[in-house]
Every structure is written in structure tokens, then in C-alpha cells.
Design a protein around this motif. Sequence first.
Motif, short mmCIF file in Angstrom:
data_model
loop_
_atom_site.label_atom_id
_atom_site.label_comp_id
_atom_site.label_asym_id
_atom_site.label_seq_id
_atom_site.Cartn_x
_atom_site.Cartn_y
_atom_site.Cartn_z
N LYS A 139 0.84 -1.21 0.00
CA LYS A 139 0.00 0.00 0.00
C LYS A 139 0.88 1.25 0.00
O LYS A 139 1.85 1.34 0.74
CB LYS A 139 -0.91 0.00 1.23
CG LYS A 139 -1.94 -1.10 1.21
CD LYS A 139 -2.75 -1.11 2.49
CE LYS A 139 -3.75 -2.25 2.47
NZ LYS A 139 -4.38 -2.46 3.77
N LYS A 140 0.45 2.22 -0.81
CA LYS A 140 1.30 3.39 -1.03
C LYS A 140 0.67 4.64 -0.38
O LYS A 140 -0.52 4.90 -0.56
CB LYS A 140 1.38 3.59 -2.55
CG LYS A 140 2.41 4.54 -3.06
CD LYS A 140 2.43 4.40 -4.61
CE LYS A 140 2.81 5.67 -5.32
NZ LYS A 140 4.18 6.06 -5.14
N ALA B 25 1.83 8.90 1.19
CA ALA B 25 2.86 9.95 1.16
C ALA B 25 2.36 11.15 1.95
O ALA B 25 1.17 11.26 2.27
CB ALA B 25 3.15 10.37 -0.27
N ILE C 66 3.49 -1.07 4.25
CA ILE C 66 3.24 0.19 3.56
C ILE C 66 4.53 0.80 3.02
O ILE C 66 5.62 0.52 3.50
CB ILE C 66 2.55 1.24 4.47
CG1 ILE C 66 3.51 1.73 5.58
CG2 ILE C 66 1.26 0.71 5.07
CD1 ILE C 66 3.07 3.03 6.23
N ASN C 67 4.34 1.66 2.03
CA ASN C 67 5.44 2.50 1.55
C ASN C 67 4.96 3.93 1.73
O ASN C 67 3.95 4.32 1.11
CB ASN C 67 5.72 2.16 0.08
CG ASN C 67 6.72 3.12 -0.52
OD1 ASN C 67 7.48 3.77 0.19
ND2 ASN C 67 6.71 3.22 -1.84
N TYR C 68 5.60 4.69 2.62
CA TYR C 68 5.15 6.07 2.93
C TYR C 68 6.30 7.03 2.63
O TYR C 68 7.34 7.00 3.27
CB TYR C 68 4.74 6.15 4.41
CG TYR C 68 4.04 7.43 4.79
CD1 TYR C 68 2.70 7.43 5.15
CD2 TYR C 68 4.71 8.65 4.78
CE1 TYR C 68 2.06 8.62 5.50
CE2 TYR C 68 4.08 9.84 5.12
CZ TYR C 68 2.75 9.80 5.49
OH TYR C 68 2.12 10.98 5.83
N GLU C 69 6.09 7.89 1.63
CA GLU C 69 7.17 8.80 1.18
C GLU C 69 6.90 10.25 1.60
O GLU C 69 5.74 10.62 1.82
CB GLU C 69 7.20 8.84 -0.35
CG GLU C 69 7.71 7.62 -1.05
CD GLU C 69 7.61 7.86 -2.55
OE1 GLU C 69 8.50 8.53 -3.11
OE2 GLU C 69 6.62 7.41 -3.14
N GLN D 134 -1.56 1.23 -6.43
CA GLN D 134 -1.30 0.85 -5.02
C GLN D 134 -1.61 1.99 -4.06
O GLN D 134 -1.56 1.81 -2.84
CB GLN D 134 0.17 0.47 -4.81
CG GLN D 134 0.74 -0.53 -5.79
CD GLN D 134 1.39 0.19 -6.99
OE1 GLN D 134 0.95 1.27 -7.42
NE2 GLN D 134 2.41 -0.42 -7.55
N THR D 135 -1.89 3.19 -4.56
CA THR D 135 -2.09 4.33 -3.66
C THR D 135 -3.34 4.17 -2.82
O THR D 135 -4.41 3.86 -3.35
CB THR D 135 -2.19 5.64 -4.47
OG1 THR D 135 -0.95 5.86 -5.13
CG2 THR D 135 -2.49 6.82 -3.58
N CYS E 177 -3.03 10.00 1.36
CA CYS E 177 -1.87 10.86 1.65
C CYS E 177 -2.22 11.87 2.72
O CYS E 177 -3.40 12.14 2.99
CB CYS E 177 -1.39 11.58 0.39
SG CYS E 177 -2.50 12.85 -0.20
#
Length: 271
Positions: free
Chosen positions: A2-3, A5, A31-34, A55-56, A59
Amino acid sequence: MKKFAVFGNPIAQSLSPTIHEMFAKSCAEEINYEKIEAPLDDFETTITHFFAAPQTVGCNVTVPFKERAFGMAMHKDDAVKMAKAANTLMLNSDGELCAYNTDGIGLVADLTNNGLNLKGTTVLLLGAGGAARGVIHPLVNAGIEQLHILNRTIAKAQDIADDANNPKVEAVSQQQLAAHYDVVINSTSASLSGNLPDVPDSLLATCKLAYDMVYAKDNGATVFMAHAQKLGAGQQLDGLGMLVEQAAAAFYIWTGKQPATANVIEYLRNC
Ligand code: NDP
């Protein structure tokens, strides 16, 4: 994966990736959190591209884009409508952008975690920017008795009170201040530049809690907290707990999972 940001400009200072990665770990989410620095003149396109990726999930949005994020959304909850500024976005099942403001939930959760029962309390809110707007509904919903808003620019405090349209919420001038408030909340950005908002010493000396939404560096105190402590306020808190709790509320909106927060606050205090 899961994306997620956080979008801001600047954004390097943001603690959000650390907070959400700790939440994800405790909730067994991958998760991927940028951190993404959106260009000042192209925030909307940046957000649209971000949500186009399959995948978003959602935010966060921070300074100076919260009002523009609010403007982009098709669906808005009551807190975000009052705030006119969004710190959390996600798409609904029809692919439409939904906006939330979790700052107020974060503040109320932090106050409660620190032993304050807001029911029946009188509150003085210093400042009338986006952060002040975001906390009005949750404070009223938490059962406060009276909320006075004092701001350097009185017209902005009056706008918030007009929008709140609730007899418990009033804009006040220095001359209209009550003699005592249970809680004094500093939502001005004055502490960031080492300044104090203009508030009578007697109010800080007699309040149960002086709360600064700005968070203290190096585990110390903000100028507002130090001033309140010197005057004899019952308790002083900074906004780190609010930061983590507003993030937890966003995480819940996105995942339906309520993460533990105390360990995250403790980690950030000590790192
Ligand atoms: P805004 O820029 O929207 O508003 C700033 C407010 O501060 C205005 O009311 C402004 O008064 C007042 N102000 C600024 N400098 C002074 C000063 N020297 N003396 C008196 N008043 C002053 O900011 P936000 O409302 O978005 O954010 C305010 C603060 O809250 C920020 O420091 C931010 O970091 C913090 N915050 C913390 C959060 C957390 O989770 N802990 C969440 C959101 C915000 P005027 O209207 O007269 O210009």
C-alpha cells in the motif's frame, strides 16, 4: 504494497513517514510512505498523478497545501468543512477524492491521554489560522462549556466564530477576555520564531493546562510552555502528542485499524 505519502513544501522536516511506518508495523500492514515536495505551482497535478497509481491508498498534506487539498476534494466531512483545510486525503470506492482534517481529533486525543476531561471546561484558543479552525468542532464535540478565540487579527477570529455558528464559540478582544480559563491552547505559530502571543499573564498563571501546538525540540519546552510554567500554570504540553494522534486518526481512516500511539510519542521524544 500500500502506497502513502505526505505532501508539503518544504517537507524534509516531516516526521510523518517515521510515525506511519511505526503504526504499520504495530498493525501488521505493509506500507510505503514517502515525503514528497510538491511544486508550489503544481500541487494539484502532483496529487492527481499520485492517486492514479493502483497501489495508492491515501496521503497527508501539510503547509502550504492544506487549503488547496480541501479545494480539490469532492467529499468533505464536518471537521474539514469547518477547517477549510485538509490534512488527509483518500479515494472512495468510486474513485472520488475525499478530504478530512484530523488535527482536532488529534488534539482532543492528546488532551485526554494526558488526563484532561474536557467536559464542562472553559477554553481560550490563541490564534485563528488553519490549525485553530481544525480544532473547533472536535473541542465542541468533546463537551467543552465555552470556547473563546483570541487572535492578533481579530477579524480572522470572528470569521471562525461566525462559521462555527455555536453560542459556545466566540471571538474575543483583549478587553472581552474572561478572568479565568481551564485550558489555554496556543495555536499561533509564534513559538516557531521564539515569540509569545499576547495573552495576560494572569490567565496562564491560573489555567489548569497551557498547551502549545508547536512541538518542543530536544525534549525541552517551547517558549510558550516555559513562560506558562514560570507563571504557575498547572501543566504544560507541546503538540507532539497531537501530531502523532492526528496521524493515528488518518491511519484509521485509510486502514480501519487504530494504531497504538504512546510508544510512537515516546520514541519521537527521545530520538
Ligand atoms: P497559520 O499560518 O494558518 O496561522 C498562524 C496563526 O498564528 C495566525 O492566527 C497568526 O495571527 C498567528 N501568529 C503568527 N505569529 C504570531 C505572533 N508572533 N504573535 C501572535 N500571533 C501570531 O498556521 P496554522 O494555523 O496552520 O498553524 C499554527 C501552528 O500550529 C504552527 O506552528 C503549526 O506548526 C502548528 N500545528 C501543529 C499541529 C500538530 O499536530 N501539533 C497541527 C497543525 C498545526 P494573524 O492571524 O494575526 O496573522
